[in-house]
Enzyme design. Structure first.
Site, PDB file in Angstrom:
ATOM      1  CE  LYS A  29      -3.573  -0.121   2.661  1.00  0.00           C
ATOM      2  NZ  LYS A  29      -5.008   0.044   2.746  1.00  0.00           N
ATOM      3  NE  ARG A  98      -6.609   4.209   5.086  1.00  0.00           N
ATOM      4  CZ  ARG A  98      -7.831   3.766   4.796  1.00  0.00           C
ATOM      5  NH1 ARG A  98      -8.026   2.504   4.522  1.00  0.00           N
ATOM      6  NH2 ARG A  98      -8.840   4.595   4.777  1.00  0.00           N
ATOM      7  N   GLY A 107      -8.009  -7.425   4.946  1.00  0.00           N
ATOM      8  CA  GLY A 107      -8.805  -7.500   6.175  1.00  0.00           C
ATOM      9  C   GLY A 107      -8.134  -8.236   7.314  1.00  0.00           C
ATOM     10  CG  MET A 109      -2.317  -7.474   9.583  1.00  0.00           C
ATOM     11  SD  MET A 109      -0.645  -7.121   9.106  1.00  0.00           S
ATOM     12  CE  MET A 109      -0.837  -6.666   7.418  1.00  0.00           C
ATOM     13  NE  ARG A 343      -5.263  -4.771  -3.806  1.00  0.00           N
ATOM     14  CZ  ARG A 343      -5.910  -5.124  -2.735  1.00  0.00           C
ATOM     15  NH1 ARG A 343      -5.290  -5.225  -1.593  1.00  0.00           N
ATOM     16  NH2 ARG A 343      -7.195  -5.369  -2.790  1.00  0.00           N
ATOM     17  CG  HIS A 459     -13.613 -10.623   4.569  1.00  0.00           C
ATOM     18  ND1 HIS A 459     -14.002 -11.911   4.893  1.00  0.00           N
ATOM     19  CD2 HIS A 459     -12.352 -10.490   5.018  1.00  0.00           C
ATOM     20  CE1 HIS A 459     -13.008 -12.509   5.517  1.00  0.00           C
ATOM     21  NE2 HIS A 459     -11.995 -11.663   5.623  1.00  0.00           N
ATOM     22  CB  SER A 786      13.547 -42.152 -12.068  1.00  0.00           C
ATOM     23  OG  SER A 786      12.345 -41.460 -11.841  1.00  0.00           O
ATOM     24  CB  CYS A 854       8.829 -40.912 -11.272  1.00  0.00           C
ATOM     25  SG  CYS A 854       9.710 -42.095 -10.255  1.00  0.00           S
ATOM     26  CE1 TYR A 874      11.618 -38.790 -15.968  1.00  0.00           C
ATOM     27  CE2 TYR A 874      13.713 -38.878 -17.135  1.00  0.00           C
ATOM     28  CZ  TYR A 874      12.775 -39.463 -16.296  1.00  0.00           C
ATOM     29  OH  TYR A 874      12.996 -40.711 -15.788  1.00  0.00           O
TER      30      TYR A 874
HETATM   31  C1  PEP Z   1       8.499 -42.642  -4.945  1.00  0.00           C
HETATM   32  O1  PEP Z   1       8.843 -43.268  -3.948  1.00  0.00           O
HETATM   33  O2  PEP Z   1       8.616 -41.415  -5.069  1.00  0.00           O
HETATM   34  C2  PEP Z   1       7.874 -43.372  -6.059  1.00  0.00           C
HETATM   35  C3  PEP Z   1       7.596 -42.756  -7.185  1.00  0.00           C
HETATM   36  O3  PEP Z   1       7.542 -44.652  -5.843  1.00  0.00           O
HETATM   37  P1  PEP Z   1       6.229 -45.100  -5.060  1.00  0.00           P
HETATM   38  O4  PEP Z   1       5.426 -43.893  -4.781  1.00  0.00           O
HETATM   39  O5  PEP Z   1       5.542 -46.073  -5.936  1.00  0.00           O
HETATM   40  O6  PEP Z   1       6.820 -45.716  -3.841  1.00  0.00           O
END
Ligand code: PEP
Ligand code: MG
Length: 902
Positions: A29, A98, A107, A109, A343, A459, A786, A854, A874
């Protein structure tokens, strides 16, 4: 003296001294008031006390040295600029005090208005207002009320009761019917309430009022609701708030005065135009609290064309200057326009995309900046389904579509009940006349919020939009009776527990549960809506920004999928491969019986038979997936969970056997099963016989899977297709484990692929801390890593991923030990460090080692930025998160190259 001043830390900035880039120091502000002042816009003069002063106060419990003197000096120059002295009995300067943190916390504070009024200056104020006694006494009673409540913790209801009492005595329900004498009497009553609760008289000294109000704003940084809001919005707890001391201007001086809020574009849809609410003869707080219903801003043109035109000019100037949607608060005091705040405005997810696209078209920003201005959380919101309406569903009311989405649930009327029912797993809709900051818990717990009062800037609306929660506000056909726990609408009475459905896009309210339909953004990703020909501005904007994200990103995005259908959907959503195909589900259903045979096998022969029966089934699974992915890499993980997961639970089996024995039935098979289950029982199965350990203990199991993968790939290729399999070994902690599996796998692969041209990579999950710490060794035997960050988080922290969220995470979140669950967003300091070490040491041992993730974190926006920074190749996530990961990978790429700042 002069020398001393130069070394003193600067805690107070005049509006003319700041600018919009000083948000850390002056709060949002304050920084924007300074920016508007310097643009020459009509801002009431004032000054800002820095967040540093607040932090010093919160750490030491007292105002830092020098602050009081600097406030004095700035107050004096403000008095000179205004030609009035604070609280002067004849011609008082009044100020508002303010809060204003770096990030908007609507709202949450405190604010105190009309500071400087006392028993004497109230007369001076009346004179200033042309003898308007009523206005002066109303302002005074507002000060005592706000000051009492926020500065001295006097219970707000006591003031409300006294006000109700005054109206009752007058025989009215409307504040405006109270005249000057009534309000003078109310001031006396308020002063008594104040004295009763604080043990002192209401302070008459203006400077004392100011100092106490400033201190109260500092303290409000640590009010419970502010802490809760910060946690929800992931705002750091140590920023502190700035305090703005601004000369008061009054919107409640008669019909030629008023106050309003406006957006330079529609914050709901992003459509261009003027959007706002105006309330004549009112103070700003009346609009924000949604206490009286406003009129559309366009009506101001009839009421005061000069101010309206000036306002439109300022709005255009602000958009041009900020290069973004701005929201503003303004007041008109007897025909003179004042800007009280601006803002870069909050907006819905859809509006964020649409506006970013429009600003590119208008040449105000480039595509990098457009990408920077949207995020994965918004995209995820847009992938929610909406109501599917046919004639059978007629709305019973229409309010304002304050925050989009579709929500059905049981009606509750209090925050506490919302929390209670939500904890029991019920979807609830919190229904209120209007919400206030005390409703925050209930709003978090509810699926949606429905109010009978208030506009797009009330609000309820602002907070719900910030949370991405469905909200309909200002549905004024609803008669909400909180004590009776009912609302009535169109002849229906709806009680607590009844189901209603609310549409936060259209503002419509339905009785009962309405079915839902998919989002157009999902339809676009599914290829059902052509972005080139559609007239849907959202789809066009999403397409354009996604295309840019894809061009910008370095990270590839794969998906976790283990059926052909999931793989196909993920490809439509832009997946560039499968990063995790979990094979365990392939052992369920009617294949359970084969797995039982495998586990119960009494000799090599029986076991080999069971494996031989599983082989063609597995091969068919993989053929389906390879076909779907058509040459994109497919990482197939060998079976991971403990085998007893494929058998009936111990207790159930024990009961079955006992019952059958009692009946004298033949239970030989069940007994064998029971004893196998007993044998395999583990106290800590997640740390037991699973993953690679299982592969090394059950001869032939991994070999069967490797053979099925290789044969499937060869079959697809011989059929004219393409297949690119990657075999992944789970739960490896030592290179020797991997080497053993690898040696056997390589033999099988060589034998199966022959001259087919199929190439099969062999790599490993990095999900055991020891694997991360010995990654250099493991990389010698792995063509890819992975990161299984689910297990890595579980084992890195030493807590069970299945048990702890309900057991103690709530407390850790409350204490701030976690800002967010480490299963949701990667703990970069700890678990992330393991990832970093493994990535560096793995690549040092094997340059070009392919790296991915993963675990669930692969689709979490913040984690994606981390994985980008670590240099992974990835991320892999569930199909629905693929677009989110693509977008965030693009954002990560532009923020590290710095090109987002143009
Ligand atoms: C993990 O452990 O992150 C994984 C992908 O394997 P899971 O979740 O199947 O144990
Ligand atoms: Mg795992």
């Amino acid at each position: 003296m002069a020398a001393q001043e130069t070394v003193e830390h600067k805690y107070v900035y005049d509006f003319a001294e700041g600018n919009k880039d000083l948000k850390d120091l002056l709060g949002g502000k304050g920084a924007n008031l300074a920016e508007m002042t310097n643009l020459g816009l009509p801002v009431p003069p004032g000054f800002t006390i820095t967040t540093e002063a607040c932090k010093a106060y919160l750490t030491t419990g007292r105002e830092p040295d020098g602050l009081a003197g600097q406030i004095e000096a700035h107050l004096e120059s403000l008095e000179r600029a205004m030609g009035r002295r604070l609280g002067d009995p004849d011609d008082p300067l009044l100020v508002s005090v303010r809060s204003g943190a770096k990030f908007s916390m609507p709202g949450m504070m405190e604010t105190v208005l009309n500071v400087g009024l006392n028993d004497r200056s109230v007369v001076g104020l009346s004179n200033q207002a042309g003898g308007n006694d009523r206005f002066a006494w109303d302002s005074y009673r507002r000060l005592i009320q706000m000051f009492g409540k926020t500065v001295c913790e006097v219970p707000g209801e006591e003031f409300e009761h006294a006000l109700d009492e005054a109206k009752r005595a007058k025989g009215t329900q409307n504040d405006l019917d109270l005249d000057a004498d009534d309000l003078r009497g109310l001031v006396d009553a308020y002063k008594q309430i104040f004295a009763k609760h604080t043990g002192r008289e209401f302070p008459q000294e203006p400077r004392e009022q100011l100092d106490l109000a400033i201190r109260a704003v500092f303290d409000s940084w640590n009010a419970e609701r502010a802490i809760l809001y910060r946690r929800q919005e992931r705002i750091p707890a140590d920023l502190g708030t700035a305090v703005n001391v601004v000369s008061m201007v009054f919107g409640n001086l008669g019909p030629d005065s008023g106050t309003g809020v406006a957006f330079t574009r529609d914050p709901g849809s992003g459509a261009q135009g003027i959007y706002g609410d105006y309330l004549a003869n009112a103070q700003g707080e009346d609009v924000v609290a949604g206490i009286r219903n406003t009129v559309p801003l366009q009506e101001l043109e009839q009421l005061d064309k000069t101010s309206y035109d000036q306002l439109l000019g300022i709005m255009a100037r602000l958009e041009e200057h900020y290069k973004d949607l701005c929201d503003i608060e303004f007041t008109i005091e007897r025909g003179k326009l004042w800007m009280l705040q601006t803002r870069v405005g909050k907006r819905t997810a859809a509006a964020a995309f649409v506006i970013a696209g429009q600003l590119v078209d208008e040449g105000l920003i480039d595509l990098d900046e457009a990408l920077h201005r949207v995020n994965g959380a918004q995209l995820a919101q847009l992938m929610f389904p909406r109501f599917q309406l046919d004639h059978e569903f007629q709305p019973v009311a229409k309010g304002i579509g304050a925050s989009p989405g579709a929500a059905s649930g049981r009606v509750v009327f209090t925050s506490a009940r919302a929390v209670e029912l939500a904890a029991e797993g019920e979807a609830v809709i919190l229904v209120r006349r209007e919400t206030n900051p005390d409703d925050l818990n209930g709003m978090i717990a509810a699926k949606g919020i429905l109010t009978s009062r208030g506009g797009k800037t009330s609000h309820a609306a602002v907070v719900a939009r910030g949370m991405g929660k469905t909200c309909v506000s200002g549905a004024d056909e609803l008669e909400v009776n909180v004590p009776a726990k009912t609302f009535t609408v169109g002849g229906h009475t709806v009680g607590e527990g009844d189901v209603v459905s609310i549409d936060g896009t259209t503002g419509k309210v339905y009785l009962g549960e309405v079915p839902v339909m998919p989002s157009e953004v999902v339809q676009y990703f599914e290829g059902e809506l052509d972005p080139e020909t559609t007239d849907d501005p959202l789809v066009r904007a999403v397409h354009r920004i996604m295309t840019h994200a894809d061009a910008a990103r370095r990270l590839r995005v794969r998906t976790n999928a283990d059926t052909g259908a999931d793989a196909a959907r993920a490809r439509r959503f832009g997946a560039e491969g499968i990063g995790l195909c979990r094979t365990e589900h392939m052992f369920l259903g009617d294949r359970r019986e084969l797995v039982e045979r495998l586990i119960l096998a009494s000799g090599e022969r029986e076991r080999d038979d069971a494996l031989a029966a599983l082989l063609p089934l597995q091969r068919a699974d993989f053929v389906e997936i390879f076909r779907e992915m058509d040459g994109l890499p497919v990482t197939v993980r060998l079976i991971d969970p403990p085998l007893h997961e494929f058998l009936p639970p111990l207790e159930q089996l024990a009961v079955n056997v006992a019952v059958a024995q009692e009946r004298g039935e033949d239970v030989a098979k069940e007994e064998a099963l029971l004893s196998a289950v007993r044998r395999m029982h583990e106290e800590n199965p997640m740390l037991g016989l699973r993953g690679v350990r299982l592969g090394l203990v059950i001869p032939g199991l991994f070999a069967m899977q490797v053979r099925a993968i290789a044969e499937a790939a060869v079959a697809v290729v011989r059929d004219g297709g393409r297949a690119c399999p990657e075999i992944m070994v789970p739960l490896v902690g030592a290179v020797q484990e991997l080497e053993t599996v690898r040696a056997e796998a390589e033999k099988i692969i060589a034998e199966v692929v022959g001259d087919s041209g199929v190439e099969v990579l062999i790599g490993t999950m990095i999900e055991v801390p020891r694997a991360a710490l010995t990654a250099g060794q493991i990389a010698e035997a792995a063509e890819f890593f992975s990161f299984g960050t689910n297990d890595l988080t579980q084992m890195g922290w030493g807590f069970s991923r299945d048990d702890v969220e309900g057991a103690f995470f709530w407390r850790y979140l409350e204490l701030g030990i976690f800002g967010i669950s480490p299963f949701e967003s990667i703990d970069t300091d700890g678990v992330g460090r393991l990832v970093r070490i493994a990535a560096e040491e793995g690549r040092a041992a094997r340059p070009g080692l392919k790296l991915g993730v993963c675990g669930e974190h692969g689709g979490d926006p913040e984690s994606v930025h981390f994985f980008h920074s670590v240099g992974l190749d990835y991320v892999s996530c569930s199909p629905f998160r693929v677009p989110v990961a693509r977008l965030e990978a693009g954002r990560a790429a532009i923020s590290t190259t710095g090109s987002d700042s143009r």
